[in-house]
Scaffold this motif. Structure first.
Motif, PDB file in Angstrom:
ATOM      1  N   LEU A  48       0.807  -1.218   0.000  1.00  0.00           N
ATOM      2  CA  LEU A  48       0.000   0.000   0.000  1.00  0.00           C
ATOM      3  C   LEU A  48       0.844   1.273   0.000  1.00  0.00           C
ATOM      4  CD1 LEU A  48      -2.956   1.084   0.264  1.00  0.00           C
ATOM      5  CD2 LEU A  48      -2.602   1.037   2.749  1.00  0.00           C
ATOM      6  N   LEU A  49       1.895   1.293   0.803  1.00  0.00           N
ATOM      7  CA  LEU A  49       2.666   2.519   1.034  1.00  0.00           C
ATOM      8  C   LEU A  49       4.106   2.440   0.564  1.00  0.00           C
ATOM      9  CD1 LEU A  49       1.341   3.242   4.646  1.00  0.00           C
ATOM     10  CD2 LEU A  49       0.521   4.229   2.490  1.00  0.00           C
ATOM     11  N   GLY A  50       4.519   1.287   0.070  1.00  0.00           N
ATOM     12  CA  GLY A  50       5.879   1.136  -0.407  1.00  0.00           C
ATOM     13  C   GLY A  50       6.783   0.480   0.629  1.00  0.00           C
ATOM     14  N   PRO A  51       8.017   0.172   0.248  1.00  0.00           N
ATOM     15  CA  PRO A  51       8.945  -0.524   1.152  1.00  0.00           C
ATOM     16  C   PRO A  51       9.255   0.281   2.414  1.00  0.00           C
ATOM     17  CG  PRO A  51       9.720  -0.603  -1.114  1.00  0.00           C
ATOM     18  CD  PRO A  51       8.582   0.369  -1.091  1.00  0.00           C
ATOM     19  N   ILE A  52       9.537  -0.457   3.487  1.00  0.00           N
ATOM     20  CA  ILE A  52       9.988   0.133   4.743  1.00  0.00           C
ATOM     21  C   ILE A  52      11.508   0.165   4.729  1.00  0.00           C
ATOM     22  CG2 ILE A  52      10.157  -0.262   7.232  1.00  0.00           C
ATOM     23  CD1 ILE A  52       7.313  -1.451   7.088  1.00  0.00           C
ATOM     24  N   ASP A  53      12.092   1.330   5.024  1.00  0.00           N
ATOM     25  CA  ASP A  53      13.542   1.493   4.985  1.00  0.00           C
ATOM     26  C   ASP A  53      14.208   1.405   6.353  1.00  0.00           C
ATOM     27  OD1 ASP A  53      13.947   1.612   2.304  1.00  0.00           O
ATOM     28  OD2 ASP A  53      14.061   3.795   2.178  1.00  0.00           O
ATOM     29  N   LYS A  54      13.524   1.893   7.394  1.00  0.00           N
ATOM     30  CA  LYS A  54      14.117   1.922   8.731  1.00  0.00           C
ATOM     31  C   LYS A  54      13.151   1.284   9.718  1.00  0.00           C
ATOM     32  CE  LYS A  54      16.697   6.189   7.793  1.00  0.00           C
ATOM     33  NZ  LYS A  54      16.929   7.593   8.208  1.00  0.00           N
ATOM     34  N   VAL A  55      13.674   0.453  10.614  1.00  0.00           N
ATOM     35  CA  VAL A  55      12.839  -0.304  11.550  1.00  0.00           C
ATOM     36  C   VAL A  55      13.465  -0.304  12.937  1.00  0.00           C
ATOM     37  CG1 VAL A  55      11.687  -2.506  12.004  1.00  0.00           C
ATOM     38  CG2 VAL A  55      12.287  -1.881   9.655  1.00  0.00           C
ATOM     39  N   ASN A  56      12.642  -0.110  13.926  1.00  0.00           N
ATOM     40  CA  ASN A  56      13.031  -0.304  15.322  1.00  0.00           C
ATOM     41  C   ASN A  56      11.934  -1.114  15.992  1.00  0.00           C
ATOM     42  OD1 ASN A  56      15.536   1.374  15.855  1.00  0.00           O
ATOM     43  ND2 ASN A  56      14.197   2.898  14.899  1.00  0.00           N
ATOM     44  N   GLY A  57      12.327  -2.057  16.824  1.00  0.00           N
ATOM     45  CA  GLY A  57      11.311  -2.865  17.477  1.00  0.00           C
ATOM     46  C   GLY A  57      11.806  -3.459  18.778  1.00  0.00           C
ATOM     47  N   VAL A  58      10.859  -3.835  19.612  1.00  0.00           N
ATOM     48  CA  VAL A  58      11.176  -4.532  20.848  1.00  0.00           C
ATOM     49  C   VAL A  58      10.112  -5.600  21.056  1.00  0.00           C
ATOM     50  CG1 VAL A  58       9.903  -2.850  22.254  1.00  0.00           C
ATOM     51  CG2 VAL A  58      11.642  -4.291  23.325  1.00  0.00           C
TER      52      VAL A  58
END
Length: 332
Positions: free
Chosen positions: A195-205
């Protein structure tokens, strides 16, 4: 157009209604063989679904001259093995989601298919479902303006099976790659990529709050799409109820919809609030299967490939990395 003759490896629950009949009902498509290690279950499935052949050995199905393409519907731990087996037999591959245990395995599957000159598709079927194409249409129409951010909230109750210690494979990381997050959140993250295009930066816990199994049962993440749109998500699989929604906010309005529940999407903008029905087809994978059959016949391209699924796998890997790598600070 020629008829694409399919063989299924692993004819479990997902193939009963979501996918299996779709291979028979799609245009220029036919299901000709199934494989399950248990002979009685393989034969039973074949007879109930009017499939002419059944096997207990995956290699025999893959090498059947009547099988043109292979659908892999086993748990993720065997996706890589069977995908490479089919690729080496020069058979196009359609594999269930999540694509594999991790992004490294996904890359190996892509490499094997490329080396053998066969396409690789992944069952992120919301990319082709009419309801979710409608979401995309509304977003791209400008009804909510320029997109600023997206929020996902997904939580569900622990099952009685999990509470009793009878753990399904979906919460066994050695089989599923992780917990319910890998099985369920993958649908949302992949659709947002569409829908919005690729994700370039990710942070998660990620963490385990309920203690019912070893896999994560809580994940929080933030990410930035290549377009600059920002996103946040929270997934909890030991909550008091089942709830699932995504909200996309723009500079002129918002759109809320569910990934997994059949609820109307809600559009809000200067014209007021509008409900738009989201109707699921009887066999949810059939629209995507049709795009695959069409591509194999040289007409168009399927929207869900190994490459797009690899992006989703990388995002999930990053969001749970601290949990599985135990990189938390200690003795601070």
């Amino acid at each position: 157009m020629r008829t694409i003759r399919w063989g299924i490896i692993g004819c479990g629950n997902v193939t009963e209604k979501k996918s299996g009949p779709g291979f028979q009902k799609a245009d220029h498509s036919e299901l000709v063989a199934v494989m399950r290690r248990n002979k009685e279950l393989a034969e039973d499935y074949a007879k109930r679904h009017n499939v002419p052949k059944w096997y207990t050995n995956a290699e025999e199905l893959v090498n059947d001259e009547d099988v043109d393409a292979v659908y892999i519907a086993t748990p993720p731990s065997s996706h890589k093995e069977y995908a490479i087996l089919a690729a080496k037999a020069s058979k196009p591959v359609y594999v269930e989601k999540p694509m594999a245990l991790n992004s490294t395995e996904c890359s190996e599957m892509i490499e094997a298919c490329n080396e053998n000159g066969v396409p690789l598709f992944v069952a992120f079927y919301r990319r082709a479902m009419p309801a979710f194409l409608k979401v995309k249409e509304v977003v791209e129409s400008g009804a909510i303006g320029n997109i600023r951010f997206v929020t996902t909230v997904h939580h569900k109750k622990a099952s009685e099976q999990e509470k009793n210690g009878e753990l399904p494979w979906r919460v066994q990381p050695e089989i599923a790659g992780g917990g319910h997050f890998f099985d369920l959140a993958s649908h949302t993250l992949d659709y947002l990529d569409f829908l919005l295009g690729p994700i370039d930066k990710v942070n998660g816990v990620a963490s385990n709050q309920g203690g019912l199994y070893k896999a994560e049962d809580m994940v929080s993440g933030s990410y930035i799409f290549r377009s600059g749109v920002q996103g946040t998500g929270q997934w909890c699989f030991n909550s008091y109820k089942n709830e699932d929604w995504n909200e996309i906010v723009g500079d002129k309005g918002s759109l809320r919809f569910s990934t997994l529940q059949e609820k109307p999407m809600i559009l809000k903008n200067a014209d007021g609030e509008q409900e738009i029905n989201m109707i699921y087809p009887e066999h949810v994978q059939q629209p995507l299967i049709q795009t695959i059959v069409n591509e194999l016949n040289g007409e168009g391209e399927s929207p869900s490939t190994g490459q797009s699924a690899l992006r989703t796998s990388r995002v999930m890997d990053q969001m749970v990395a601290s949990f599985y790598n135990d990189t938390t600070l200690k003795d601070c």
